[in-house]
Motif scaffolding. Sequence first.
Motif, PDB file in Angstrom:
ATOM      1  N   CYS A  27      -7.278   1.604  -3.290  1.00  0.00           N
ATOM      2  CA  CYS A  27      -5.830   1.585  -3.414  1.00  0.00           C
ATOM      3  C   CYS A  27      -5.451   2.190  -4.771  1.00  0.00           C
ATOM      4  N   GLU A  34      -7.895  -2.139  -5.193  1.00  0.00           N
ATOM      5  CA  GLU A  34      -8.880  -2.708  -4.270  1.00  0.00           C
ATOM      6  C   GLU A  34      -9.572  -1.619  -3.452  1.00  0.00           C
ATOM      7  N   ARG A  36     -11.579  -0.351  -0.081  1.00  0.00           N
ATOM      8  CA  ARG A  36     -11.500  -0.721   1.331  1.00  0.00           C
ATOM      9  C   ARG A  36     -12.347   0.210   2.174  1.00  0.00           C
ATOM     10  N   CYS A  43      -3.027  -0.238   2.169  1.00  0.00           N
ATOM     11  CA  CYS A  43      -3.843  -1.260   1.515  1.00  0.00           C
ATOM     12  C   CYS A  43      -3.544  -2.627   2.128  1.00  0.00           C
ATOM     13  N   HIS A  45      -4.174  -5.402   0.847  1.00  0.00           N
ATOM     14  CA  HIS A  45      -3.898  -6.368  -0.217  1.00  0.00           C
ATOM     15  C   HIS A  45      -2.462  -6.271  -0.727  1.00  0.00           C
ATOM     16  N   SER A  51      -3.623   6.082  -2.143  1.00  0.00           N
ATOM     17  CA  SER A  51      -5.066   5.840  -2.183  1.00  0.00           C
ATOM     18  C   SER A  51      -5.776   6.953  -2.936  1.00  0.00           C
ATOM     19  N   ARG A  94     -18.153  -6.154  -1.550  1.00  0.00           N
ATOM     20  CA  ARG A  94     -17.400  -6.460  -0.328  1.00  0.00           C
ATOM     21  C   ARG A  94     -17.390  -5.284   0.641  1.00  0.00           C
ATOM     22  N   ILE A  95     -17.974  -4.151   0.214  1.00  0.00           N
ATOM     23  CA  ILE A  95     -18.040  -2.972   1.079  1.00  0.00           C
ATOM     24  C   ILE A  95     -19.424  -2.914   1.709  1.00  0.00           C
TER      25      ILE A  95
END
Length: 143
Positions: A27, A34, A36, A43, A45, A51, A94-95
């Motif tokens: 983002c 963040e 993604r 996004c 979030h 982006s 987290r990816i």
Amino acid sequence: MLTPLVDPDGAPFWEYAAQGELRVQACAGPDCGELRFPPRPCCPHCRSFDSEWRRMSGRGRIWSYVVPHPPLLPAYAAQAPYNAVVVELLDAPRIRLVGNVVAAPDAPLNSVDPARLRIGAGVKVAFTLLDDITVPRWLLERT
């Protein structure tokens, strides 16, 4: 081989892969940043539509894996046993990306003995051209 479907949101991922770079959408909205994956226009979030694509180190760890028996698709029967892995990126935990662990970028899918795979094993990205698209694959960091 199954080739990826390239859509407008994910096209930059594949363009960077063709250049030998692993990048993840982030983002670019104010005060967010963040990461993604998979890529998408908004996004989740902060709901910004801005982006950018951030370069990743290409290092990760096996988060999960499977060795399909029998192969789920007839086209893969000659390559059994092969693996399908979920890799968690070290610089973006987290990816998670799905792929295969191979012995070398252009090696066949069955080039790594499934007994060598372990949850948490370190991997690094490698790229190979398949059916006119460059795809990321994974190499074990320790042999």
